[in-house]
Scaffold this active site. Structure first.
Site, PDB file in Angstrom:
ATOM      1  N   CYS A 272      -0.679   1.140   7.230  1.00 19.63           N
ATOM      2  CA  CYS A 272      -1.195   1.407   5.886  1.00 19.63           C
ATOM      3  C   CYS A 272      -2.570   2.064   5.937  1.00 19.63           C
ATOM      4  O   CYS A 272      -2.871   2.934   5.117  1.00 19.63           O
ATOM      5  CB  CYS A 272      -1.218   0.115   5.070  1.00 19.63           C
ATOM      6  SG  CYS A 272       0.449  -0.506   4.740  1.00 19.63           S
TER       7      CYS A 272
ATOM      8  N   GLU B 116       0.822  -1.211   0.000  1.00 13.75           N
ATOM      9  CA  GLU B 116       0.000   0.000   0.000  1.00 13.75           C
ATOM     10  C   GLU B 116       0.855   1.260   0.000  1.00 13.75           C
ATOM     11  O   GLU B 116       0.554   2.225  -0.720  1.00 13.75           O
ATOM     12  CB  GLU B 116      -0.923   0.028   1.228  1.00 13.75           C
ATOM     13  CG  GLU B 116      -1.895  -1.126   1.296  1.00 13.75           C
ATOM     14  CD  GLU B 116      -1.404  -2.297   2.141  1.00 13.75           C
ATOM     15  OE1 GLU B 116      -2.247  -2.951   2.772  1.00 13.75           O
ATOM     16  OE2 GLU B 116      -0.182  -2.551   2.162  1.00 13.75           O
TER      17      GLU B 116
ATOM     18  N   CYS C 102      -2.942  -3.027   7.289  1.00 15.47           N
ATOM     19  CA  CYS C 102      -2.523  -2.978   8.688  1.00 15.47           C
ATOM     20  C   CYS C 102      -2.748  -1.556   9.228  1.00 15.47           C
ATOM     21  O   CYS C 102      -3.133  -0.654   8.479  1.00 15.47           O
ATOM     22  CB  CYS C 102      -1.051  -3.366   8.780  1.00 15.47           C
ATOM     23  SG  CYS C 102       0.078  -2.109   8.113  1.00 15.47           S
TER      24      CYS C 102
END
Length: 154
Positions: free
Chosen positions: A87, A56, A84
């Site tokens: 990101c 990302e 996560c």
């Protein structure tokens, strides 16, 4: 159909990561008005030896450079795995309008699994759609970790 097209592109990037021995996650950023892919990335943490080399973040970096700014208005991100916390924070900071992801991440997902970062009172909230090509996105991860266990003799 359009969503599957972009997720297939993200899956192709995930396969590239897989071949490099990286956790197979791929991401693309699409300019919604034109359908043009303006950024893409795949995990490179092991190769780059860098904690920030998530798919990302690589895609956001490329999109910002291509579009000439840190805000990514009128953009959507397609990523094979639920982002996560790091990101997810970057998605908020980049002002990405829409997030589409394939597989959920029950161990570190920050969209709907472990956390729900986009439900917190941040100043920006992307629209989220999950489960795009979920089976394909999950399968590549399962295959990768199965091969990793075999290589480690477990």
């Amino acid at each position: 159909m359009e969503h599957e097209f972009y997720m297939q592109h993200a899956l192709a990037l995930a396969r590239k990561a897989f071949e490099m021995g990286e956790v197979p996650v791929g991401a693309v950023i699409v300019r919604r008005c034109s359908g043009e892919i303006v950024g893409e990335g795949y995990n490179q943490r092991e190769t780059a030896k860098h904690a920030l080399a998530h798919a990302e973040l690589m895609a956001i970096d490329e999109a910002c450079r291509n579009l000439g700014g840190w805000r990514l208005p009128d953009c959507a991100m397609y990523v094979t795995l639920e982002p996560c916390p790091m990101c997810s924070g970057a998605i908020i900071q980049a002002r990405i309008d829409e997030l589409y992801f394939g597989a959920s991440d029950p161990k570190s997902g920050a969209v709907c699994s472990v956390q729900q970062m986009f439900e917190l009172p941040y100043n920006y909230k992307p629209i989220v759609t999950r489960g795009i090509l979920k089976d394909d996105c999950s399968q590549i991860l399962s295959d990768f970790f199965r091969e990793l266990r075999i290589r480690k003799g477990k």
